[in-house]
Design a protein around this motif. Structure first.
Motif, PDB file in Angstrom:
ATOM      1  N   ARG A 163       0.851  -1.184   0.000  1.00  0.00           N
ATOM      2  CA  ARG A 163       0.000   0.000   0.000  1.00  0.00           C
ATOM      3  C   ARG A 163       0.887   1.234   0.000  1.00  0.00           C
ATOM      4  O   ARG A 163       1.666   1.456   0.938  1.00  0.00           O
ATOM      5  CB  ARG A 163      -0.921   0.003   1.221  1.00  0.00           C
ATOM      6  CG  ARG A 163      -1.924   1.171   1.245  1.00  0.00           C
ATOM      7  CD  ARG A 163      -2.942   0.975   2.361  1.00  0.00           C
ATOM      8  NE  ARG A 163      -3.890   2.068   2.463  1.00  0.00           N
ATOM      9  CZ  ARG A 163      -4.967   2.246   1.702  1.00  0.00           C
ATOM     10  NH1 ARG A 163      -5.217   1.367   0.741  1.00  0.00           N
ATOM     11  NH2 ARG A 163      -5.779   3.271   1.868  1.00  0.00           N
ATOM     12  N   LEU A 164       0.794   2.027  -1.059  1.00  0.00           N
ATOM     13  CA  LEU A 164       1.625   3.213  -1.205  1.00  0.00           C
ATOM     14  C   LEU A 164       0.805   4.479  -0.964  1.00  0.00           C
ATOM     15  O   LEU A 164      -0.294   4.630  -1.492  1.00  0.00           O
ATOM     16  CB  LEU A 164       2.232   3.294  -2.606  1.00  0.00           C
ATOM     17  CG  LEU A 164       3.212   2.193  -3.021  1.00  0.00           C
ATOM     18  CD1 LEU A 164       3.741   2.472  -4.425  1.00  0.00           C
ATOM     19  CD2 LEU A 164       4.351   2.060  -2.026  1.00  0.00           C
ATOM     20  N   ARG A 165       1.357   5.361  -0.153  1.00  0.00           N
ATOM     21  CA  ARG A 165       0.799   6.700  -0.016  1.00  0.00           C
ATOM     22  C   ARG A 165       1.511   7.594  -1.038  1.00  0.00           C
ATOM     23  O   ARG A 165       2.730   7.502  -1.216  1.00  0.00           O
ATOM     24  CB  ARG A 165       1.048   7.260   1.384  1.00  0.00           C
ATOM     25  CG  ARG A 165       0.673   8.729   1.545  1.00  0.00           C
ATOM     26  CD  ARG A 165       1.211   9.305   2.839  1.00  0.00           C
ATOM     27  NE  ARG A 165       0.946  10.732   2.966  1.00  0.00           N
ATOM     28  CZ  ARG A 165       1.744  11.708   2.532  1.00  0.00           C
ATOM     29  NH1 ARG A 165       2.891  11.395   1.940  1.00  0.00           N
ATOM     30  NH2 ARG A 165       1.416  12.985   2.678  1.00  0.00           N
ATOM     31  N   TYR A 166       0.739   8.462  -1.701  1.00  0.00           N
ATOM     32  CA  TYR A 166       1.357   9.367  -2.659  1.00  0.00           C
ATOM     33  C   TYR A 166       0.549  10.651  -2.754  1.00  0.00           C
ATOM     34  O   TYR A 166      -0.622  10.722  -2.368  1.00  0.00           O
ATOM     35  CB  TYR A 166       1.491   8.706  -4.032  1.00  0.00           C
ATOM     36  CG  TYR A 166       0.190   8.409  -4.748  1.00  0.00           C
ATOM     37  CD1 TYR A 166      -0.286   9.251  -5.754  1.00  0.00           C
ATOM     38  CD2 TYR A 166      -0.559   7.276  -4.436  1.00  0.00           C
ATOM     39  CE1 TYR A 166      -1.463   8.983  -6.420  1.00  0.00           C
ATOM     40  CE2 TYR A 166      -1.743   6.991  -5.099  1.00  0.00           C
ATOM     41  CZ  TYR A 166      -2.195   7.848  -6.095  1.00  0.00           C
ATOM     42  OH  TYR A 166      -3.374   7.574  -6.755  1.00  0.00           O
ATOM     43  N   LEU A 167       1.212  11.683  -3.249  1.00  0.00           N
ATOM     44  CA  LEU A 167       0.582  12.959  -3.544  1.00  0.00           C
ATOM     45  C   LEU A 167       0.546  13.129  -5.047  1.00  0.00           C
ATOM     46  O   LEU A 167       1.465  12.698  -5.759  1.00  0.00           O
ATOM     47  CB  LEU A 167       1.366  14.107  -2.901  1.00  0.00           C
ATOM     48  CG  LEU A 167       1.561  14.039  -1.385  1.00  0.00           C
ATOM     49  CD1 LEU A 167       2.472  15.173  -0.920  1.00  0.00           C
ATOM     50  CD2 LEU A 167       0.226  14.102  -0.666  1.00  0.00           C
ATOM     51  N   ASP A 222       5.594   7.948  -1.157  1.00  0.00           N
ATOM     52  CA  ASP A 222       6.488   7.418  -0.141  1.00  0.00           C
ATOM     53  C   ASP A 222       6.861   6.010  -0.587  1.00  0.00           C
ATOM     54  O   ASP A 222       5.989   5.197  -0.901  1.00  0.00           O
ATOM     55  CB  ASP A 222       5.799   7.339   1.227  1.00  0.00           C
ATOM     56  CG  ASP A 222       5.558   8.706   1.842  1.00  0.00           C
ATOM     57  OD1 ASP A 222       6.327   9.631   1.548  1.00  0.00           O
ATOM     58  OD2 ASP A 222       4.599   8.839   2.627  1.00  0.00           O
ATOM     59  N   LEU A 223       8.142   5.703  -0.637  1.00  0.00           N
ATOM     60  CA  LEU A 223       8.571   4.362  -1.023  1.00  0.00           C
ATOM     61  C   LEU A 223       8.047   3.313  -0.049  1.00  0.00           C
ATOM     62  O   LEU A 223       7.731   3.623   1.108  1.00  0.00           O
ATOM     63  CB  LEU A 223      10.098   4.287  -1.050  1.00  0.00           C
ATOM     64  CG  LEU A 223      10.827   5.131  -2.100  1.00  0.00           C
ATOM     65  CD1 LEU A 223      12.332   5.027  -1.891  1.00  0.00           C
ATOM     66  CD2 LEU A 223      10.443   4.709  -3.520  1.00  0.00           C
ATOM     67  N   ARG A 224       7.945   2.100  -0.521  1.00  0.00           N
ATOM     68  CA  ARG A 224       7.668   0.971   0.364  1.00  0.00           C
ATOM     69  C   ARG A 224       8.571   1.089   1.601  1.00  0.00           C
ATOM     70  O   ARG A 224       9.782   1.246   1.499  1.00  0.00           O
ATOM     71  CB  ARG A 224       7.977  -0.330  -0.381  1.00  0.00           C
ATOM     72  CG  ARG A 224       7.925  -1.598   0.464  1.00  0.00           C
ATOM     73  CD  ARG A 224       8.530  -2.779  -0.282  1.00  0.00           C
ATOM     74  NE  ARG A 224       7.780  -3.142  -1.481  1.00  0.00           N
ATOM     75  CZ  ARG A 224       7.151  -4.308  -1.672  1.00  0.00           C
ATOM     76  NH1 ARG A 224       7.177  -5.229  -0.713  1.00  0.00           N
ATOM     77  NH2 ARG A 224       6.509  -4.550  -2.789  1.00  0.00           N
ATOM     78  N   LYS A 248       4.821  -1.176   5.411  1.00  0.00           N
ATOM     79  CA  LYS A 248       6.190  -1.572   5.739  1.00  0.00           C
ATOM     80  C   LYS A 248       6.273  -3.095   5.871  1.00  0.00           C
ATOM     81  O   LYS A 248       6.433  -3.630   6.965  1.00  0.00           O
ATOM     82  CB  LYS A 248       6.633  -0.871   7.029  1.00  0.00           C
ATOM     83  CG  LYS A 248       6.593   0.659   6.881  1.00  0.00           C
ATOM     84  CD  LYS A 248       6.619   1.385   8.195  1.00  0.00           C
ATOM     85  CE  LYS A 248       6.586   2.895   7.975  1.00  0.00           C
ATOM     86  NZ  LYS A 248       5.341   3.361   7.288  1.00  0.00           N
ATOM     87  N   PRO A 249       6.168  -3.795   4.748  1.00  0.00           N
ATOM     88  CA  PRO A 249       6.222  -5.258   4.788  1.00  0.00           C
ATOM     89  C   PRO A 249       7.606  -5.768   5.160  1.00  0.00           C
ATOM     90  O   PRO A 249       8.578  -5.009   5.219  1.00  0.00           O
ATOM     91  CB  PRO A 249       5.842  -5.656   3.368  1.00  0.00           C
ATOM     92  CG  PRO A 249       6.253  -4.497   2.535  1.00  0.00           C
ATOM     93  CD  PRO A 249       6.013  -3.276   3.380  1.00  0.00           C
ATOM     94  N   GLU A 250       7.697  -7.058   5.374  1.00  0.00           N
ATOM     95  CA  GLU A 250       8.959  -7.662   5.787  1.00  0.00           C
ATOM     96  C   GLU A 250       9.994  -7.678   4.671  1.00  0.00           C
ATOM     97  O   GLU A 250      11.190  -7.636   4.943  1.00  0.00           O
ATOM     98  CB  GLU A 250       8.716  -9.101   6.278  1.00  0.00           C
ATOM     99  CG  GLU A 250       7.913  -9.203   7.561  1.00  0.00           C
ATOM    100  CD  GLU A 250       8.695  -8.702   8.762  1.00  0.00           C
ATOM    101  OE1 GLU A 250       9.935  -8.861   8.766  1.00  0.00           O
ATOM    102  OE2 GLU A 250       8.074  -8.142   9.681  1.00  0.00           O
ATOM    103  N   LEU A 277       2.153   1.588  -9.650  1.00  0.00           N
ATOM    104  CA  LEU A 277       1.401   2.790  -9.298  1.00  0.00           C
ATOM    105  C   LEU A 277       1.103   3.632 -10.536  1.00  0.00           C
ATOM    106  O   LEU A 277      -0.047   4.041 -10.759  1.00  0.00           O
ATOM    107  CB  LEU A 277       2.185   3.616  -8.284  1.00  0.00           C
ATOM    108  CG  LEU A 277       1.624   5.001  -7.944  1.00  0.00           C
ATOM    109  CD1 LEU A 277       0.236   4.894  -7.318  1.00  0.00           C
ATOM    110  CD2 LEU A 277       2.578   5.760  -7.027  1.00  0.00           C
ATOM    111  N   THR A 278       2.111   3.896 -11.352  1.00  0.00           N
ATOM    112  CA  THR A 278       1.882   4.725 -12.542  1.00  0.00           C
ATOM    113  C   THR A 278       0.924   4.029 -13.510  1.00  0.00           C
ATOM    114  O   THR A 278       0.088   4.687 -14.144  1.00  0.00           O
ATOM    115  CB  THR A 278       3.202   5.066 -13.247  1.00  0.00           C
ATOM    116  OG1 THR A 278       3.887   3.861 -13.628  1.00  0.00           O
ATOM    117  CG2 THR A 278       4.099   5.881 -12.342  1.00  0.00           C
ATOM    118  N   SER A 279       1.026   2.710 -13.608  1.00  0.00           N
ATOM    119  CA  SER A 279       0.114   1.964 -14.475  1.00  0.00           C
ATOM    120  C   SER A 279      -1.318   2.055 -13.970  1.00  0.00           C
ATOM    121  O   SER A 279      -2.267   2.187 -14.761  1.00  0.00           O
ATOM    122  CB  SER A 279       0.547   0.502 -14.569  1.00  0.00           C
ATOM    123  OG  SER A 279       1.821   0.385 -15.180  1.00  0.00           O
TER     124      SER A 279
END
Length: 314
Positions: A52-56, A94-96, A103-105, A120-122
């Protein structure tokens, strides 16, 4: 210690004239904001590539993706975002493992981080983007362009190095860069609750002048972000994966990047190392060493760096 009022970021207002020449008209000191996105930008989240990515996102026109580095988040790009939004759709994730993203393992090798951004861009229906990366973000930017060249318009790489390219171990094994090898359970225990103290090493020691480095208000934002559960562990994983990245990049570099590449580095930091690496992996490289500054290019030399990025992308 810097005050957020006396040492704030500079926003440079640029206008195109004639055939697109860039004129920097003025600079205004603006206090950093811990939460608010720049006007015209919207905060979103996307579930892509198992993360799950947060972005602006804001602006309109050809698309530009801005990728932050270690000890920072998407917040670092705020002085640049409104300027690019005048002519581009600007996506700032924000990167993974960082900021508001999950924040996966696993998944901290740069090919996977780049696949996150491509997913994300796709998902946004963007067929081609320009991509800008600083520090760890430049490694992700290169991995993006190398894996998805047909989807990449232009690339900007900013001050660090590319694992696996040329004499990269001369940087990786430098005594002063001990933090590359400071990973595992004991380091995690040592920095827990002391994230800010640990990050001061980066913000102060890698600047030409600590008083012109990352502003105090931003330091608070970043320390709080990485103090989230899993934040420091994820950050250590960026470094822990350098050997795997080196193997991946050595393979990816067999095919040179065809798109234009701009490299910006600090005279008191990476010098010409990244420029020479870029020339080894790309066919069309412009290199610029910013005099008198260290690693934190956006903060130490906005009057040079912001116009250079904006003009290259425009």
């Amino acid at each position: 210690m810097n005050s957020p009022l006396t040492v704030s970021r500079r926003t440079w207002l640029a206008l195109s004239a004639g055939l697109g020449s860039l004129l920097v008209l003025a600079s205004l000191a603006v206090p950093s904001s811990a939460a608010a996105a720049p006007r015209g930008f919207e905060e979103r989240h996307a579930d892509v590539n198992g993360v799950r990515l947060r972005y602006l996102i804001g602006g309109q026109g050809s698309s530009v993706v801005l990728l932050h580095g270690y000890t920072q988040t998407s917040h670092m790009w705020q002085p640049l975002m409104p300027l690019l939004a005048q002519r581009h759709t600007v996506i700032v994730p924000d990167l993974r493992g960082a900021g508001g993203s999950s924040k996966p393992e696993s998944g901290y090798d740069k090919k996977t981080l780049a696949a996150d951004i491509h997913a994300l861009t796709s998902s946004l229906g963007l067929e081609r983007v320009s991509i800008v990366g600083h520090d760890i973000g430049l490694m992700v930017a290169y991995a993006y362009a190398a894996q998805f060249p047909q989807a990449t318009e232009r690339v900007v790489l900013m001050d660090a190095f590319l694992p696996g390219i040329g004499n990269w171990k001369d940087v990786w094994l430098l005594r002063d860069l001990w933090h590359f090898h400071f990973t595992g359970e004991v380091p995690l225990a040592l920095v827990k609750g002391r994230e800010r103290i640990y990050f001061e090493h980066f913000w102060n020691d890698f600047a030409a002048d600590p008083k012109r480095s990352v502003p105090e208000a931003d330091r608070r934002v970043y320390a709080k972000a990485y103090a989230q559960p899993g934040g420091m562990r994820a950050g250590f994983e960026y470094f822990k994966n350098f050997e795997r990245d080196a193997q991946d990049f050595a393979q990816l570099s067999a095919k040179r990047l065809p798109m234009p590449v701009l490299v910006l580095t600090g005279e008191k930091a990476g010098g010409t190392v990244l420029i020479e690496q870029a020339k080894a992996v790309a066919s069309d490289v412009q290199g610029q060493v910013v005099p008198g500054v260290g690693h934190w290019l956006m903060e130490e030399a906005p009057q040079t760096v912001i116009p250079a990025i904006t003009q290259f992308l425009n």
